[in-house]
Design an enzyme around this catalytic site. Structure first.
Site, PDB file in Angstrom:
ATOM      1  N   CYS A 120      14.476 -13.461 -30.904  1.00  0.00           N
ATOM      2  CA  CYS A 120      15.210 -14.624 -30.163  1.00  0.00           C
ATOM      3  C   CYS A 120      14.018 -14.958 -29.241  1.00  0.00           C
ATOM      4  O   CYS A 120      12.802 -15.622 -29.542  1.00  0.00           O
ATOM      5  CB  CYS A 120      16.252 -14.176 -29.442  1.00  0.00           C
ATOM      6  SG  CYS A 120      17.362 -15.432 -28.903  1.00  0.00           S
ATOM      7  N   HIS A 227      19.583 -11.884 -34.036  1.00  0.00           N
ATOM      8  CA  HIS A 227      19.409 -10.660 -33.648  1.00  0.00           C
ATOM      9  C   HIS A 227      19.862  -9.678 -34.307  1.00  0.00           C
ATOM     10  O   HIS A 227      20.940  -8.972 -34.553  1.00  0.00           O
ATOM     11  CB  HIS A 227      20.313 -10.556 -32.465  1.00  0.00           C
ATOM     12  CG  HIS A 227      19.947 -11.314 -31.028  1.00  0.00           C
ATOM     13  ND1 HIS A 227      19.567 -10.778 -29.992  1.00  0.00           N
ATOM     14  CD2 HIS A 227      20.105 -12.649 -30.525  1.00  0.00           C
ATOM     15  CE1 HIS A 227      19.024 -11.708 -29.078  1.00  0.00           C
ATOM     16  NE2 HIS A 227      19.427 -12.821 -29.409  1.00  0.00           N
ATOM     17  N   GLU A 229      19.122  -6.461 -34.368  1.00  0.00           N
ATOM     18  CA  GLU A 229      19.579  -5.140 -33.604  1.00  0.00           C
ATOM     19  C   GLU A 229      21.064  -5.064 -33.261  1.00  0.00           C
ATOM     20  O   GLU A 229      21.747  -3.928 -33.269  1.00  0.00           O
ATOM     21  CB  GLU A 229      18.884  -4.924 -32.290  1.00  0.00           C
ATOM     22  CG  GLU A 229      19.418  -5.841 -30.913  1.00  0.00           C
ATOM     23  CD  GLU A 229      19.104  -7.413 -31.027  1.00  0.00           C
ATOM     24  OE1 GLU A 229      19.405  -8.081 -30.085  1.00  0.00           O
ATOM     25  OE2 GLU A 229      18.693  -7.678 -31.921  1.00  0.00           O
TER      26      GLU A 229
END
Length: 264
Positions: A120, A227, A229
């Protein structure tokens, strides 16, 4: 990493530097940073947290012991003046502390060819550092900020022959290896890719660049707008991205310095 201690071989996890996401937003840091750390640990790596308020010498000492760099997201925007534009009203505030540390990490990584994973804001920072530019505020039919809980916000087309295409294929998550569903949480994006950065994923409905990679087979650099994660547990593609990054860090070796020829 393997270290010898007496008669025992101790396998030590690879060290990945990750800056604190912001210099002022404690709530954002507390919410987001643990996700990156958890994903790295699940992939077999250890996060080395880089503070944003330390002298450069302290940061340099931390970087000397790491084998990879993860540039995380942030609640701030990249200063448009860094790519030759004046900010528009929709452009958010920049974070000078995060910017300064990111630049130190990027310089170290490119000098020594350490693997880089940008996510990002980290993608946007990498692109600008490589002399690219950004769209300051997205205005398209696709909602690129639908909310943190939305796991599949929109599809992305993955460029054939890219590192991401190989990771998507290896994850066996989808039958169509050129398409993936990703989450999304950004209002800015890459406009012009930076030096030697190749576009490796786009949002098909509006053409927004969703990932770039360094055009260098010997240097692992992947940066994505989504994202992974946040979706590590449920997405094989997300796990494949972190696994490949960790593997690249495990096999990284500092460039060899050729001995100078003695003068007669």
């Amino acid at each position: 990493m393997i270290a010898l201690r007496g008669f025992y071989t101790v396998v030590m996890p690879v060290q990945i530097a990750i800056p604190v996401p912001t210099s002022t937003d404690v709530e954002y840091n507390g919410r987001s940073l643990p996700m990156y750390v958890k994903a790295l640990e699940a992939a077999g790596a250890e996060a080395v947290i880089v503070p944003l308020n330390e002298p450069q010498e302290r940061v340099a000492r931390l970087l000397a012991g790491v084998q990879g760099i993860l540039l995380p997201g942030s609640g701030y925007d990249v200063d448009p003046q860094r790519y030759g534009e004046q900010p528009i009203p929709e452009c958010g505030e920049a974070d000078a502390g995060r910017t300064a540390v990111d630049e130190l990490l990027l310089q170290d990584a490119f000098n020594l060819k350490k693997p880089i994973l940008g996510i990002c804001h980290g993608t946007q920072t990498l692109n600008v550092w490589r002399n690219g530019s950004l769209i300051q505020d997205l205005k398209t039919a696709v909602n690129h900020s639908p909310g943190r809980e939305v796991v599949k916000a929109h599809p992305v087309n993955i460029a054939e022959g890219s590192r991401l295409a190989a990771l998507l294929a290896a994850s066996r998550e989808m039958s169509d290896e050129s398409v993936a569903q990703v989450n999304s949480s950004h209002h800015q994006a890459v406009r012009v890719p930076g030096d030697n950065l190749l576009v490796s994923a786009v949002s098909p409905a509006d053409g927004v660049i969703e990932a770039v990679e360094l055009d260098a087979s010997e240097h692992f650099v992947i940066a994505v707008q989504w994202h992974p994660e946040r979706t590590y547990a449920e997405s094989a593609f997300s796990r494949a991205i972190f696994a490949a990054f960790t593997e690249a860090a495990e096999t990284w070796q500092p460039p060899r310095v050729e001995a100078s020829v003695a003068q007669a």
